[in-house]
Every structure is written in structure tokens, then in C-alpha cells.
Design a protein around this motif. Sequence first.
Motif, PDB file in Angstrom:
ATOM      1  N   LYS A  88      65.556  19.080 -18.078  1.00 42.79           N
ATOM      2  CA  LYS A  88      66.469  18.329 -17.078  1.00 42.79           C
ATOM      3  C   LYS A  88      65.641  17.212 -16.368  1.00 42.79           C
TER       4      LYS A  88
ATOM      5  N   GLU B 130      71.545  13.962 -19.101  1.00 41.83           N
ATOM      6  CA  GLU B 130      71.776  15.316 -19.023  1.00 41.83           C
ATOM      7  C   GLU B 130      71.649  16.323 -20.291  1.00 41.83           C
ATOM      8  N   CYS B 131      71.285  17.471 -19.973  1.00 44.33           N
ATOM      9  CA  CYS B 131      71.320  18.551 -20.870  1.00 44.33           C
ATOM     10  C   CYS B 131      71.880  19.852 -20.766  1.00 44.33           C
TER      11      CYS B 131
ATOM     12  N   GLN C  93      66.235  13.077 -17.183  1.00 48.46           N
ATOM     13  CA  GLN C  93      66.638  12.182 -16.274  1.00 48.46           C
ATOM     14  C   GLN C  93      65.815  11.183 -15.772  1.00 48.46           C
TER      15      GLN C  93
ATOM     16  N   GLN D 205      66.313  24.760 -19.400  1.00 51.57           N
ATOM     17  CA  GLN D 205      67.150  23.442 -18.782  1.00 51.57           C
ATOM     18  C   GLN D 205      66.354  22.896 -17.667  1.00 51.57           C
TER      19      GLN D 205
END
Length: 465
Positions: A460, A252-253, A464, A456
Motif C-alpha cells: 500500500k 490503492e491495492c 501510494q 497489503q
Amino acid sequence: GLFYTGSDGMLYRYRKENGSWETVLCWGDSNLACDSDFTMLLLSEDRMAVELSVFGQSGLQERKFYLLAKTPVEELPEKEVLVMEAGDLLYDKLEQYVMEFNRNSEDYHITIRHTDPTRLDAELVSSNPPDLINLTYMDYVKYGQKDVLEDLMPYLEGSNVLDKEDFIESVLEACTVKGRLVCIPDEITCTTVIGRTSQLGSRTGWSAAEAMALAESHSRARLFINNSFSAMMREFFRDYILEAFVDWERGECYFDSEEFIAFIKWVVEHSDGADSEEIPMETLLGTMPEERLLDILTLVNSLETLMIARAYFGEEITVAGYPTVGGGAVHHGTAINQLGIVAASDKKEGAWQFIESFLAREQGIYTFLPARRDRLEEMAAKEAERGIHIILGPDMAEDYDCIPEEDLEQIYAIIDKADFTPREGIREEIINIIVEEMSPCLSGAREYEDAADIVQNRVKNMVQE
């Protein structure tokens, strides 16, 4: 006609009659490493004289003379041919050793091949792959994860001339992927952050919050030379960003968070404003200007690095390292001339014989710092014998009897704590995305929140995966 040597290691001659270039020879077939610093005289179509520079036992360049004669292949001694993918042959030292190995080996001849980086991946998994590969500045982690590279640990443990304990532990750890030692380097360098002890204290390591507080407390000073937004992201705060806003275990970020947006706004406010790709590296000549607080790319490539930095700052210095979340000491390492064996090679024994002889050579000449700890200690002993001469500029120099013991201990500590994993790969891609998408905010062309959402979304998926 006109002759020239290409970057592919070939000698070419221009044929005026048909306006074309013809290949005269491959320098490697003559066991010579030829760069631009050579003189050639064609005596006849079958003979030529060559003068070129080579590294002597003293570590200095020496001029050597050779007479080459065209020889039918059937008259040459039979040797098994190994192919080395060149990568980045820094300062020709590795290439020169390849030629020396070829001259001395009765069993093997190594041919150096220069493959376009875009074709290298296909070459490594082809039916005719190279046997050796120089992985300097390459993302060897990617190859290690795909099992393209041979595990060198069994070879190292079975060697009669090398020992695992000879090498710096942090370096071998960085070269280990999926529990397999995929390459072994010959040399290393590190970069770190240095400042005045009067401003930083005697800390080793600091948090991003402490680094930001330093800038706030010296509002009229600049953090470092060329402190652009790009340099802040790519160099100074890189480790903090990848630690604070990415959860690597959970995939996750958090680049759309208020914390990240506030951080970016602070960086923009405390940077030069206009973005620049210029590397913020000090010359280390003269003295450090008072209006600058830090040298954020102190290059640790010699044992007297801290002595040079101390003379440059003109006072006692502190090695702070790069800012992190919790304040741990972080330094960046680069491995040079690290060699690996391609897993699909059917000549692994010969490939290891070359790697072993290169790393164990008695007359070890190093441009930077050895990756072997025992050679590093030998280097320190030699420095103590001949004394230290530091040049600060025209008519400015200082002489010392030896390197202070505390400096040596600190250099060893920097190396031991440095991260030698290659900067290529997903981490570098993330930083590139941040710089690309957030830079328009500097001119007001994009809102911070909109740019953060884009970062994001892009990052992301990568994290992932």
C-alpha cells in the motif's frame, strides 16, 4: 608469469616475486574485444600476438590474428574519448562493434567501463558521467523519470540513415518515458504461453478464470513444468495479479481482500506445493508430455518458434498469452542492447554517431530478433530462401521449405502486443513481496489472512508513493 583477462576488460599478469597482479593493458585500448576464447603470446615486453574469435559477416564466429605493439600516447592519432557504461554486453556483439567503430572512426574512441551496479546511480549524476549506457536488463524507467537520459527522438527524426518507422512501434513505446525516447534497442525477444488447440481452442488471449478452469477440467494434469507457487506468481499469473489487485490510477491495492486470499489458496492447491525458484522452461526436445497442459515460457527468439513448438507438442497449438482479468492477449518482451545517451554528457553528438552507426550497420548480425521491423522482414525473406531445419533431439529433425505465412503473422502479432517495459521496479517488488510473505502459508507456518495483511501494508505504501 600467469596471465588472465578479467570481467573488467583488462589483461593482468601475476608477478611471483612480490605475489601481486599487475595490469598489462586494457583490451579496448587495442580495439579488441577479448573474452575467454583467445590465445595470447607475449613476444617481448612491447609486443604480443593475439588470436581470438569475432563475428564474421556470415554471423558465425571466425578466428582472427593480431599483432599488438606498445605505442606511446603521443604517437597515436588524436580522438575524442567517449565512455560507455557497459551494462550487460550480451554475446560480446556490442563490444565487438565498439572496437570496429574505434578502428574506423577518425574522430572518436569509445572506452567501455564496467561499474558496479550499486555505484552506477552515483556515476550517472556525477561531475564526470559516462556518455553512453547499455541499459539491457536495467530499470531505465527509473532513470527516465529522473531525466538522467537524453531524449533520442530528435536525433532519430533528424537521422539520414534511420527512420522512426524502421522500428517496431511497441518497442519504441516501451522505451519512451515521460514522452521522451530514452533508449533504442538493437534486438528483442518475447515469452508467451502456448498450449494444445484441442484443449484451449483457437483463442488469442484468455482470462485468469479461464486458465483456472483449464486446470480444474484436467485434474490429473499439471499446468506446466515446475509449476511451483513461485512460478505461478512470478510468471503465469503475474499480469493478472498486478491488474486485478492494484488500482494504479487511484494508488490503492486489495491484497487483504477475500478474493485475493481465495486466489492464493487456489494457486497453492494447484501448484507443486513446495516452493521453488526453478525457471519453468521446456527443453523443446522430443515431445511434450501429455500430463502437462502448457508451456508458459515459450521463448520467441526466432521466426520459426511456432514451428518448433508445434513439432514439440505434436499437434496444432494455440498462442494464449498470459492470463489477465478481461482476457486480453499479453506477452512479455525483453529489449537487448538498448543504448541511451546520458543527459549530462558533453559529447552527445559523438554518442549519437555511435548509436546511429550501430543500429544502421549494413551487415546486421542478430542473435535474437531485430528491433527494426524492416530487418525482421529481411530475416523472414532469407529464411524462405534457405529453408528451415528443426532439431527435436538425437536423430530427430524435420525440414521445411519456408515458414508458413500465418506463423509469421502470428509472430509479428506477439511482438506488437508484447510489453517491453523492464520487469525491474515497483511491479517486480510487489510480486517479490507476495512470494516472500505468502510462501510460509504453504507449510502452515502462517495463516493466509495474516500474510495477506502484511502484503497489503507493505504494498500500500509503495503504490501510494
